[in-house]
Design a protein around this motif. Structure first.
Motif, mmCIF file in Angstrom:
data_model
loop_
_atom_site.group_PDB
_atom_site.id
_atom_site.type_symbol
_atom_site.label_atom_id
_atom_site.label_comp_id
_atom_site.label_asym_id
_atom_site.label_seq_id
_atom_site.Cartn_x
_atom_site.Cartn_y
_atom_site.Cartn_z
ATOM 1 N N LEU A 71 0.977 -1.210 0.050
ATOM 2 C CA LEU A 71 0.045 0.052 -0.027
ATOM 3 C C LEU A 71 0.727 1.322 -0.033
ATOM 4 N N LEU A 72 2.097 1.272 0.748
ATOM 5 C CA LEU A 72 2.962 2.488 0.803
ATOM 6 C C LEU A 72 3.442 2.656 -0.681
ATOM 7 N N ILE A 73 3.904 1.484 -1.278
ATOM 8 C CA ILE A 73 4.439 1.486 -2.677
ATOM 9 C C ILE A 73 3.518 1.898 -3.741
ATOM 10 N N PHE A 74 2.294 1.565 -3.515
ATOM 11 C CA PHE A 74 1.069 1.872 -4.348
ATOM 12 C C PHE A 74 0.803 3.560 -4.383
ATOM 13 N N SER A 75 1.013 4.073 -2.787
ATOM 14 C CA SER A 75 0.682 5.457 -2.699
ATOM 15 C C SER A 75 1.868 6.216 -3.199
ATOM 16 N N CYS A 76 3.127 5.802 -3.228
ATOM 17 C CA CYS A 76 4.296 6.565 -3.959
ATOM 18 C C CYS A 76 3.945 6.295 -5.341
ATOM 19 N N GLU A 77 3.879 5.440 -5.884
ATOM 20 C CA GLU A 77 3.531 5.221 -7.496
ATOM 21 C C GLU A 77 2.278 5.904 -7.944
ATOM 22 N N ARG A 78 1.362 5.793 -7.401
ATOM 23 C CA ARG A 78 0.014 6.913 -7.513
ATOM 24 C C ARG A 78 0.358 8.290 -7.545
ATOM 25 N N GLY A 79 1.113 8.679 -6.600
ATOM 26 C CA GLY A 79 1.682 9.916 -6.139
ATOM 27 C C GLY A 79 2.426 10.665 -7.589
ATOM 28 N N TRP A 80 3.355 9.930 -8.106
ATOM 29 C CA TRP A 80 4.452 10.348 -9.030
ATOM 30 C C TRP A 80 3.723 10.100 -10.340
ATOM 31 N N ARG A 81 2.757 9.317 -10.509
ATOM 32 C CA ARG A 81 1.992 9.128 -11.672
ATOM 33 C C ARG A 81 0.985 10.491 -11.980
ATOM 34 N N GLU A 82 0.594 10.890 -10.749
ATOM 35 C CA GLU A 82 -0.548 12.058 -10.861
ATOM 36 C C GLU A 82 0.434 13.372 -11.066
ATOM 37 N N TYR A 83 1.556 13.239 -10.535
ATOM 38 C CA TYR A 83 2.392 14.487 -10.668
ATOM 39 C C TYR A 83 2.886 14.645 -12.174
ATOM 40 N N ARG A 84 3.155 13.405 -12.747
ATOM 41 C CA ARG A 84 3.552 13.243 -14.181
ATOM 42 C C ARG A 84 2.280 13.707 -15.096
ATOM 43 N N ASP A 85 1.299 13.220 -14.825
ATOM 44 C CA ASP A 85 -0.177 13.648 -15.685
ATOM 45 C C ASP A 85 -0.537 15.158 -15.418
ATOM 46 N N SER A 86 0.003 15.736 -14.445
ATOM 47 C CA SER A 86 -0.733 16.995 -14.112
ATOM 48 C C SER A 86 0.095 17.963 -14.906
ATOM 49 N N GLY A 87 1.100 17.658 -15.339
ATOM 50 C CA GLY A 87 1.992 18.817 -15.978
ATOM 51 C C GLY A 87 2.759 19.722 -15.271
ATOM 52 N N LEU A 88 2.888 19.545 -13.907
ATOM 53 C CA LEU A 88 3.354 20.466 -12.955
ATOM 54 C C LEU A 88 4.894 20.235 -13.160
ATOM 55 N N GLN A 89 5.544 19.293 -13.845
ATOM 56 C CA GLN A 89 7.024 19.072 -14.116
ATOM 57 C C GLN A 89 7.614 20.374 -15.195
ATOM 58 N N GLU A 90 6.605 20.693 -15.827
ATOM 59 C CA GLU A 90 6.909 21.792 -16.806
ATOM 60 C C GLU A 90 6.808 23.060 -16.319
ATOM 61 N N ARG A 91 6.307 23.161 -15.064
ATOM 62 C CA ARG A 91 6.217 24.595 -14.486
ATOM 63 C C ARG A 91 7.602 25.144 -13.703
ATOM 64 N N GLU A 92 8.154 26.205 -13.781
ATOM 65 C CA GLU A 92 9.320 26.590 -13.136
ATOM 66 C C GLU A 92 9.085 26.775 -11.889
ATOM 67 N N ARG A 93 9.952 26.494 -11.103
ATOM 68 C CA ARG A 93 9.994 26.697 -9.608
ATOM 69 C C ARG A 93 11.165 27.738 -9.221
ATOM 70 N N SER A 94 10.792 28.323 -8.055
ATOM 71 C CA SER A 94 12.063 29.097 -7.570
ATOM 72 C C SER A 94 12.004 28.830 -5.981
ATOM 73 N N VAL A 95 13.251 28.766 -5.375
ATOM 74 C CA VAL A 95 13.395 28.920 -4.025
ATOM 75 C C VAL A 95 14.609 29.978 -3.800
ATOM 76 N N SER A 96 14.017 30.969 -2.836
ATOM 77 C CA SER A 96 14.997 31.924 -2.554
ATOM 78 C C SER A 96 15.459 31.824 -0.769
ATOM 79 N N VAL A 97 16.464 31.916 -0.607
ATOM 80 C CA VAL A 97 17.043 31.624 0.876
ATOM 81 C C VAL A 97 17.904 32.806 1.224
ATOM 82 N N SER A 98 17.252 33.329 2.282
ATOM 83 C CA SER A 98 18.003 34.678 3.150
ATOM 84 C C SER A 98 18.287 34.095 4.453
ATOM 85 N N GLU A 99 18.959 35.052 5.064
ATOM 86 C CA GLU A 99 19.184 34.974 6.430
ATOM 87 C C GLU A 99 17.956 34.714 7.460
#
Length: 181
Positions: A71-99
């Motif tokens: 079930l844990l493995i199925f949950s991980c597999e479902r999660g990455w498939r949803e990510y793959r199919d959502s198109g989110l991997q094409e969106r640019e992200r940014s992380v800014s770090v300050s003090e």
């Protein structure tokens, strides 16, 4: 000083982070789950081959434990498939770090999240990325490939200084990479 990194999270990187989150984030938990699953497998084998007579309650318990890993493995597999199919991997992200804070942004979203250091629950440094936990359920992946060697030393030092024991190294780090708290 502020450091900003722009990147995209590809599907294999996201999948790796999901599996890390489910299985390797807490080493003691992983050891307990693995031992429980192995024990349940032994009990099931002994029960099925007539070497041990177990009560219905114990049988139900080992069946539930045996089902947990798939079930844990199925949950991980479902999660990455949803990510793959959502198109989110094409969106640019940014992380800014300050003090004083860490800021997270995904292109196309109206809002970005600025989180003060005391609200970051943990940062795990893996071989290829940093996994930043904004809280127990929300993680952000920062690929090391977008960080220069000079910035890597500064960021690692900042993470250690701001988070102390909540910064966890889970990868080998080059000699002289400044990992002391």
């Amino acid at each position: 000083m502020k450091y900003t990194y722009k990147f995209k999270i590809d599907v294999p990187t996201f999948r790796k982070a999901l599996y890390f989150n489910a299985f390797a984030r807490n080493r003691a938990q992983l050891g307990f789950v693995a031992a429980a699953w192995a024990g349940a497998a032994v009990l099931a084998g002994l029960d099925l081959f007539g070497r041990l007579e177990l009560t219905n309650v114990v049988q139900i318990c080992y069946i539930v434990v045996l089902l947990s890993m798939p079930l844990l493995i199925f949950s991980c597999e479902r999660g990455w498939r949803e990510y793959r199919d959502s198109g989110l991997q094409e969106r640019e992200r940014s992380v800014s770090v300050s003090e004083d804070w860490v800021k997270f942004c995904i292109s196309g979203d109206a809002n970005s999240d600025k989180v003060e250091w005391h609200n970051i629950s943990a940062i795990f440094e893996l071989f290829d990325e940093f996994v930043i936990y904004r809280d127990a359920d929300q993680m952000v992946v920062l690929p090391k490939s977008v960080i220069s060697n000079e910035d890597m030393l500064v960021l690692r030092s900042l993470f250690i200084r701001k988070l102390g024991r909540s910064y966890k190294l889970r990868a080998s780090v080059p000699e002289g990479a400044c990992i002391k708290a």
